[in-house]
Scaffold this motif. Structure first.
Motif, PDB file in Angstrom:
ATOM      1  N   THR A 175      14.302  16.208-120.298  1.00 49.02           N
ATOM      2  CA  THR A 175      15.216  16.808-119.487  1.00 49.02           C
ATOM      3  C   THR A 175      16.263  15.746-119.278  1.00 49.02           C
ATOM      4  O   THR A 175      16.054  14.888-118.456  1.00 49.02           O
ATOM      5  N   PHE A 176      17.659  16.070-119.618  1.00 43.23           N
ATOM      6  CA  PHE A 176      18.802  15.182-119.309  1.00 43.23           C
ATOM      7  C   PHE A 176      19.265  15.441-117.933  1.00 43.23           C
ATOM      8  O   PHE A 176      19.830  16.769-117.784  1.00 43.23           O
ATOM      9  N   ARG A 202      24.281  19.056-113.573  1.00 39.89           N
ATOM     10  CA  ARG A 202      23.365  20.071-114.396  1.00 39.89           C
ATOM     11  C   ARG A 202      22.358  19.142-115.369  1.00 39.89           C
ATOM     12  O   ARG A 202      22.230  18.047-115.244  1.00 39.89           O
ATOM     13  N   GLU A 203      21.545  20.172-115.927  1.00 42.15           N
ATOM     14  CA  GLU A 203      20.466  19.520-116.457  1.00 42.15           C
ATOM     15  C   GLU A 203      20.640  20.286-118.014  1.00 42.15           C
ATOM     16  O   GLU A 203      20.748  21.255-118.209  1.00 42.15           O
ATOM     17  N   PHE A 205      20.588  18.445-126.180  1.00 41.37           N
ATOM     18  CA  PHE A 205      21.377  17.153-125.912  1.00 41.37           C
ATOM     19  C   PHE A 205      22.215  16.667-127.097  1.00 41.37           C
ATOM     20  O   PHE A 205      23.222  16.019-126.925  1.00 41.37           O
ATOM     21  N   PHE A 206      21.389  16.676-128.169  1.00 38.82           N
ATOM     22  CA  PHE A 206      22.129  15.816-129.391  1.00 38.82           C
ATOM     23  C   PHE A 206      22.875  16.739-130.115  1.00 38.82           C
ATOM     24  O   PHE A 206      22.288  17.697-130.679  1.00 38.82           O
ATOM     25  N   VAL A 207      24.274  16.902-130.138  1.00 41.75           N
ATOM     26  CA  VAL A 207      24.802  17.676-130.709  1.00 41.75           C
ATOM     27  C   VAL A 207      25.310  17.487-132.318  1.00 41.75           C
ATOM     28  O   VAL A 207      25.148  18.222-132.881  1.00 41.75           O
ATOM     29  N   ASP A 208      25.439  16.136-132.352  1.00 43.39           N
ATOM     30  CA  ASP A 208      25.932  15.717-133.733  1.00 43.39           C
ATOM     31  C   ASP A 208      26.033  14.191-133.815  1.00 43.39           C
ATOM     32  O   ASP A 208      25.686  13.489-132.743  1.00 43.39           O
ATOM     33  N   VAL A 248      16.689  10.652-116.980  1.00 44.99           N
ATOM     34  CA  VAL A 248      16.010  11.442-117.919  1.00 44.99           C
ATOM     35  C   VAL A 248      14.565  11.954-117.136  1.00 44.99           C
ATOM     36  O   VAL A 248      14.033  10.905-116.597  1.00 44.99           O
ATOM     37  N   ARG A 249      14.243  13.158-117.187  1.00 45.98           N
ATOM     38  CA  ARG A 249      12.946  13.581-116.654  1.00 45.98           C
ATOM     39  C   ARG A 249      12.031  13.517-118.102  1.00 45.98           C
ATOM     40  O   ARG A 249      12.334  14.361-118.861  1.00 45.98           O
ATOM     41  N   VAL A 250      11.218  12.833-118.025  1.00 45.42           N
ATOM     42  CA  VAL A 250      10.099  12.875-119.197  1.00 45.42           C
ATOM     43  C   VAL A 250       8.599  13.443-118.425  1.00 45.42           C
ATOM     44  O   VAL A 250       8.115  13.232-117.486  1.00 45.42           O
ATOM     45  N   PRO A 251       8.405  14.601-119.160  1.00 43.47           N
ATOM     46  CA  PRO A 251       7.367  15.255-118.604  1.00 43.47           C
ATOM     47  C   PRO A 251       6.014  14.615-118.881  1.00 43.47           C
ATOM     48  O   PRO A 251       5.802  13.822-119.883  1.00 43.47           O
TER      49      PRO A 251
END
Lengths: 775, 295
Positions: B135-136, B145-146, B152-155, B170-173
């Protein structure tokens, strides 16, 4: 212990690695301006209109020039090697005036008060081009229908050379193997980019340049610009590598000088890496059609070579001569009855090619050593056994080859035996067989290369017979200073080779002085006035011998003074361990005592000039012929096409060694560069003639992480053609390694029916070869 | 480096950075470690009017244990990430992939957040973030915002960040026990970009694969998940259990990876054509999954 042969650490390095350096780009002069070049975005076009007005109005801009502004004074960049009488030498203006013929050709420039402003203003220059067709493929370029790069046509020359009866050798030969190899275009990537500073200096000009050839550059700048030679001083400060790319008279050198003359102020140009990729002269780029005729037992009857060599858009300093440096080497170390060589130089709308580490000899060695492996496969012999059956035996030297060169010495058996032992040849062959049996997805290939090269360029009379524009001698001056220290002036300009160290070792032995008492001066035409500079593995074999000969002359002078001082006959004075002694007595004078006595000049022999110095100019009697055996084991992942060098053994015979550490360094660097051609590097132009490999993201140079640990060793068969017995080592690693690597890859793939992979052997090409596609 | 002229701003807080970005307009760029942006400036492929240098902001530093996930501050360098015991223990795939980024010099200057916000599909970290469902966390003047990795990666080089937004971290689970990881990178030289990379996380149970998450590097204009292979791998026996073993010709993991390149649109460039990239994606996914499954 003698100095020659010691693994001395280089005396240059403490200064270089601690940043006490003087690179051309570090030079700052009062009032200095900076030039940036606008370069053609078109491979081939007519220049219709140039408008520099907007650029000239930008802040900090001092002047904007286009080719037209220099049309009357810029001359034509020189080609010093008119290989044939009918060679087409197109006019080559340093800045294009009416037509551009490759992407990157200079079309205009901005001179500004700093680099940033100069670069910013480039985009404000307006140029209208009328596109002309690009000419990119050599074979197509030679057809009638092809558009022309120059009015005179796309063929620059055809050069032929033959020995023996080639038709007899091929007619009725039981085995003939024909192959076509592509020597891809390479971009020399010296660590230091090119840079030039020109400045008014008294009645004339001084040009600082990151060049290998200050002496040749001075002559050529004088001839090109008309500035009298005695009003030009050329300095090569610290130079960070060249590999041939700085063996050139460049457009930027000429233009920077002309701008300085025009504006009366110092001007600097430093290229960016991308600008360098576009406009540093490129290397290789040949299409090689080769054939060998042999007996069933593998004995070679003859070799035929037909080359197309891409000149690029113009002929630069030695462009057409590069393939000729390989013309005498397609026979390598092998005996044969006949030899036939033809080369056609072709113009294309690409950056000109010229000398790049090995220059002609890597190309020749690659094609021959690849062809020999193919022949071995064809007649079912181990590749080393095939070589053994054909090479010149050590007792047969001196040996005059079918190409007319006389190899003075060599011992191919010794180098090969040593290499096989270090490599564990038989064990690796057994592992290879096992992997083949198991259909292991990772196959093992073993590549061999038993190379020789001609270096020590070169006997002047030979260069003359090949129509080269200059000689091959080298100059040295040696002077004893009053306090007993020694200054050596060498015409061989170092740019990373370690001359200061090697020359000091030679002088220390020859004069009996301490290593640290010797200083080596070079790279400035006001200091070292005569020289032929550094390329073609010539420094030690030519320049080093000149140093030795100058030392001998100094010693002979000192002997006369010593005899006078000790009241003895010169014939009775012997020289040992740094002192002259009267035979049979305890009387002695050190060379330092003699140096001081000569300086004082109070009591010298009649007619003796009070100077303990000497010059020597050495013109070699023959080339030298280093050789060696390189063995390479590569694991090829047949699923991905990836190749991994597992082990690499290089046993080189470079004759007597002055400094083993320097030799080791040259071999390592050479191997890296040769392996890079085999696996990584390629200059790629698109179908419109744009260079796609303008950054290191696209033009891949290997780093240490991509190379194996090299196992190196030497055999030592002294050259008989010079008094030091040395042969040169600057290019050997590059020449030998490329075929060793590709031979290994093809050897791994042979069970899959593959007999060639085009260089660089990328994983994708290997994968396509394995899957029946074009490699 | 001879870039075009630009303004340089070094804010003292994230808040200042956000307002600096808002003031500078569309043509401003955030400067982090500079390892992607500076080459673009040097080549004059980017002409930002202003650089907002967030490299020294303390608020963006740090790697923290936050119960069910690890928070990696966007300005943590690659070197920080590779060395972090927390990351190596809780989300080792991040450390594995980061260790392959470029070279040591780049890894000391380049940042975790900068690399992700650059959104280069050839970069190693985006595929990892995607595979791990990271999660960014981003902030602008109007708040925080998250953004899930999947959004997150649009193009190509285009993250889901508005011009005035800054990536905080960045939240890394933490996936917990039972998972094995591997990042398989295929490139021509140690310093060059991945031709194809595969980030694999595999949960095992009783010698079979229960769940596989696979992120692909450089197989499209954005990082992508190999969903077809993930589905096919569910429940597949991990054979051979150790390298070199033969299994009577059956190779279920390889078979399940046969669709690894489905729904990708790999680029063509000097290093590889699309068909070769698809082939590599299949081979490398098999290797990555098998290595992760055996880890």
């Amino acid at each position: 212990m003698t100095e020659v042969g010691r693994a001395r650490r280089r005396k240059e390095d403490a200064r270089l690695v601690t940043g006490r350096t003087r690179w051309t780009d570090n030079i700052q002069l009062p009032g200095m301006l900076y030039v940036a070049f606008l370069r053609s975005p078109m491979a081939h076009a007519r220049i219709i209109r140039v408008d520099t007005g907007a650029a000239a109005a930008q802040p900090g801009v001092v002047a904007v020039f286009s080719g037209r502004d220099f049309a009357d004074e810029q001359g034509s960049l020189p080609c010093a090697w008119p290989v044939t009488e009918d060679l087409v030498v197109p006019d080559h203006p340093p800045m294009a005036v009416s037509e551009v013929r490759y992407v990157g050709e200079a079309v205009a420039c901005v001179v500004a008060t700093d680099r940033y402003k100069a670069a910013d203003a480039l985009s404000a220059i307006e140029i209208d081009y009328e596109p002309l067709p690009a000419v990119l493929d050599m074979t197509e370029a030679l057809t009638e229908a092809s558009p022309r790069v120059h009015e005179a046509g796309n063929k620059a020359f055809t050069w032929r050379f033959a020995g023996g009866d080639i038709e007899a050798a091929f007619d009725g030969a039981p085995v003939v193997v024909e192959r076509t190899y592509v020597q891809q275009r390479l971009i020399p990537s010296a660590m230091e980019p090119r840079a030039v500073v020109a400045t008014p200096d008294g009645e004339g000009f001084t040009v600082y340049s990151a060049t290998q050839i200050p002496h040749i550059l001075r002559v050529m700048l004088a001839m090109t610009t008309g500035i009298p030679e005695h009003r030009l001083r050329v300095v090569a400060p610290d130079v960070g590598g060249g590999f041939g790319s700085k063996l050139q008279v460049t457009a930027e050198e000429v233009l920077t000088l002309l701008i300085t003359r025009r504006l009366g102020r110092p001007v600097k140009w430093t290229e960016s890496r991308s600008e360098g990729n576009l406009t540093v002269h490129h290397g290789r780029d040949q299409l090689q059609r080769v054939a060998v005729a042999a007996e069933l037992d593998g004995r070679i009857r003859g070799v035929k070579v037909d080359l197309l060599a891409d000149m690029g858009a113009y002929l630069m300093l030695v462009t057409p001569g590069v393939p000729l440096l390989g013309a005498f080497m397609y026979n390598g170390i092998y005996k044969m009855d006949a030899y036939d060589f033809a080369c056609t130089g072709v113009f294309t709308t690409k950056m000109p090619t010229d000398a790049y580490r090995g220059a002609g000899r890597p190309e020749a060695t690659y094609a021959l050593e690849r062809l020999i492996d193919e022949l071995a496969a064809e007649v079912g012999l181990d590749p080393l056994e095939l070589r053994r059956r054909n090479w010149i035996k050590h007792e047969e030297f001196p040996y005059t080859t079918i190409a007319g060169l006389t190899y003075d010495s060599g011992n191919y058996e010794a180098a090969t035996d040593r290499a096989m032992t270090l490599f564990g040849y038989d064990k690796l062959r057994a592992e290879q067989a096992d992997r083949r049996d198991r259909r292991d997805p990772v196959q093992l290939g073993i590549g061999t290369s038993t190379y020789t090269e001609m270096c020590g360029l070169a006997p002047s009379r030979v260069l003359g017979s090949l129509a080269y524009g200059a000689g091959g001698w080298e100059h040295a001056g040696v002077r004893m200073l009053p306090t007993g220290k020694v200054e050596v002036v060498t015409g061989s300009t170092a740019h990373g080779q370690g001359h200061a160290t090697a020359w000091s070792q030679i002088v220390a032995d020859a004069l009996g002085v301490p290593f640290d008492d010797v200083a080596v001066l070079h790279g400035d035409t006001a200091v070292a006035s005569r020289g032929m500079d550094t390329y073609g593995s010539r420094s030690l074999t030519v320049g080093g011998i000149a140093v030795l000969q100058a030392c001998e002359k100094v010693k002979e002078k000192a002997r006369q003074v010593a005899a006078h001082m000790m009241e003895a006959s010169a014939d009775d004075v012997e020289y040992t361990a740094g002192a002259f002694r009267v035979r049979g007595t305890g009387t002695a004078r050190t060379i330092q005592e003699i140096a001081l006595a000569v300086f004082a000049a109070h009591d010298l022999p009649d007619g003796f000039e009070p100077a303990l110095d000497a010059d020597a100019t050495y013109d070699p009697a023959n080339f030298s012929f280093p050789h060696g055996t390189h063995l390479c084991a590569i694991e090829v992942d047949t699923e991905t096409g990836a190749s991994r060098i597992r082990s690499y053994v290089a046993v080189d015979d470079v004759g007597k060694v002055v400094n083993p550490l320097i030799v080791e360094g040259q071999v390592h660097g050479g191997l890296a560069q040769g392996i890079a051609q085999a696996l990584f590097e390629e200059a790629v132009y698109d179908s419109e003639g744009n260079l796609l490999t303008t950054t290191m993201t696209d033009y891949l140079l290997p780093s240490a992480a991509d190379l194996p640990e090299f196992v190196t060793d030497r055999t030592e068969t002294p050259a008989t053609s010079n008094p030091l017995g040395v042969k040169g080592v600057g290019e050997a690693g590059t020449i030998a390694s490329t075929p060793a690597v590709v031979n290994a890859i093809v050897d791994a793939l042979r069970p899959y029916g593959v007999h060639d992979v085009r260089m660089p052997c990328t994983p994708e090409r290997v994968w396509r070869a394995l899957n029946g596609g074009a490699a | 480096m001879i870039p075009a002229a630009f303004d340089y701003v070094r804010p003292q807080s994230v808040e200042e950075a956000c307002s600096a970005l808002a003031d500078a307009g569309d043509e401003a760029k955030v400067l982090a470690g500079g390892q992607s942006l500076l080459p673009l400036l040097r080549l004059r492929l980017a002409y930002p009017t202003a650089l907002v240098d967030v490299g020294r902001l303390a608020e963006l530093q740090g790697i923290r244990d936050e119960s069910d996930h690890v928070f990696i501050g966007s300005m943590a360098t690659h070197y920080d990430v590779v060395r972090s015991p927390l990351i190596n223990a809780e989300c080792p795939l991040v450390a594995m992939a980061t260790a392959t980024v470029a070279d040591p010099a780049v890894r000391h200057r380049g940042t975790f957040g900068g690399s992700l916000a650059h959104a280069d599909p050839a970069g190693d970290l985006p595929a990892v973030a995607l595979a791990l469902d990271c999660t960014f966390v981003v902030r602008s003047g109007s708040g925080e915002r998250e953004i899930p990795a999947a959004d997150f990666f649009v193009d190509y080089l285009e993250p889901a960040l508005s011009p005035e937004e800054i990536l905080l971290g960045v939240r890394v689970p933490k996936l917990g026990p039972g998972w094995g990881y591997h990042y398989e990178k295929f490139h021509r030289t140690a310093q060059s970009w991945a031709i194809v990379g595969v980030a694999a996380a595999v949960r095992r149970s009783n010698g079979s694969i229960e769940e596989a998450r696979i992120g692909l590097t450089n197989m499209a204009s954005i990082p992508v998940r190999a969903r077809a292979a993930e589905t096919a791998l569910r429940g597949v026996a991990i054979t051979p259990a150790v390298p070199g073993e033969t299994n009577g010709g059956a190779d279920p993991v390889r078979d399940a990876c046969g669709d690894a390149a489905a729904d990708t649109s790999p680029p063509a460039d000097l290093h590889a054509q699309p068909d070769y990239r698809r082939h590599l994606a299949r081979v490398l996914t098999h290797r990555a999954v098998l290595t992760a499954a055996r880890a």
